[in-house]
Design an enzyme around this catalytic site. Structure first.
Site, PDB file in Angstrom:
ATOM      1  CB  SER A 117      42.118  50.403  64.729  1.00  0.00           C
ATOM      2  OG  SER A 117      43.647  51.009  64.921  1.00  0.00           O
ATOM      3  CE1 TYR A 141      40.488  53.450  67.622  1.00  0.00           C
ATOM      4  CE2 TYR A 141      42.645  53.172  67.053  1.00  0.00           C
ATOM      5  CZ  TYR A 141      41.305  52.886  66.759  1.00  0.00           C
ATOM      6  OH  TYR A 141      40.731  52.826  65.731  1.00  0.00           O
ATOM      7  CE  LYS A 145      38.129  51.692  67.101  1.00  0.00           C
ATOM      8  NZ  LYS A 145      36.211  51.721  67.233  1.00  0.00           N
TER       9      LYS A 145
END
Ligand code: UDP
Length: 322
Positions: A117, A141, A145
């Site tokens: 991402s 998050y 990643k």
């Protein structure tokens, strides 16, 4: 060659599944349906319902379907919510990736394409992000990643795992009338929900240091993104070299205000968005060069912003009528 797509019943995963099937590649899907929909799966694709944290299930899916490579899309993808749910985010995205890689090692599957991402960059200090831009994730998050990318790279060194990580920018649009973004947190679905309910869409902040004061993002069409996953899988199958990471960005910045105008044009609905406070953690601008992916992964912007908005609106409003 059979590819397992984890998260293949989700909005992005389902596009990847269909793109692989369209190229004649056999596919099996693993998804726990926590945010995916079995209706997104095309007929004839074997489906294993379950979570990637279930190592036995993952190993038997790999074995039973003679899987040769994995596109690992499954994960908890809500950056904002991840701040409140770090343990859940790390369990799904980090432990989940570990369990998957352990099962792959056990069964002897040695190719993986990983959904990473733009969130790994946080707020970049450059107009145009490249793969070399400093990584400063601003949420569990984004951190999860980045850790996922590291784990793949380490396993590559240790075991010869052939891997690449694709850093998605803002993925929008629909390639099929029956597959659309159902995220409860992203701009397009929130905007469309508001219009369909007769509410005003919200702009989260109009006092950013950008030309119109709203955040600037790099919007890419999900079908173009899916095509690059097929190209990555094919390169890995052919034993061709790949970079450890690629940015799937267009190089073009579009503001939230410009998205509102495009949506007004596309839907014919004359609405006035409500300006709401900034959403914590949002960078003012993030736009990436997709040059490396264009070189290796058939990464081409085949769709305009109008195509993205039209196709997303059509699929979302059709789903409401169904
Ligand atoms: N956004 C907005 N209104 C909404 C949802 C999102 O103004 O109802 C903005 C958000 O602040 C960001 C952009 O739209 O600047 C894209 O947000 P999204 O959540 O889709 O993706 P992100 O860039 O955060 O990954």
């Amino acid at each position: 060659m059979t590819w397992l797509v984890t998260g293949g019943a989700g909005y992005i995963g389902a596009h990847v599944v269909r793109a692989l099937v369209d190229r004649g590649i056999d596919v099996v899907v693993l998804d726990d349906l926590s945010s995916g929909h079995d209706s997104f799966l095309p007929a004839g694709v074997p489906f294993v319902q379950g979570n990637i944290l279930d190592g036995d299930l993952v190993a038997s899916a790999l074995r039973d379907h003679a899987v040769t490579g994995v596109v690992h899309v499954a994960g908890f993808k809500y950056a904002g919510v991840s701040v409140q749910r770090p343990l859940h985010t790390y369990a799904q995205n980090v432990t989940g990736t570990l369990v998957l890689l352990q099962a792959m090692a056990e069964v002897g599957v040695s190719r993986i394409v990983f959904s990473s991402s733009a969130a790994v960059y946080g707020t970049p200090d450059t107009e145009l992000v490249t793969e070399a831009t400093a990584k400063n994730p601003q949420s569990p998050y984004g951190e999860s990643k980045l850790i996922g990318e590291w784990i793949l790279a380490d396993q590559g060194v240790a075991s010869g795992l052939a891997h690449t990580s694709l850093r998605y920018f803002n993925v929008v649009g629909s390639g099929y009338e029956d597959v659309y973004d159902t995220s409860p947190h992203n701009l397009f679905p929130l905007l469309f929900d508001a219009l369909l309910d007769g509410r005003s869409p919200k702009i989260f902040g109009d006092d950013y240091p950008t030309p119109d004061g709203t955040c600037v993002r790099d919007y890419v069409h999900v079908s173009d993104l899916a095509t690059s996953h097929v190209a990555a899988a094919q390169r890995l199958d052919a034993g061709e070299p790949v970079e450890p990471v690629y940015n799937l960005g267009s190089g073009e910045g579009v503001s939230v205000g410009e998205i509102m105008t495009a949506v007004r044009d596309s839907t014919g609905i004359d609405f006035t968005p409500e300006v709401a406070p900034r959403r914590p953690g949002d960078p003012a601008r993030i736009v990436a060069s997709g040059e490396l992916a264009a070189r290796d992964l058939d990464w081409v912007m085949r769709h305009s912003l109008a195509d993205m908005v039209d196709s997303a609106w059509r699929a979302r409003s059709d789903a409401t009528r169904r």
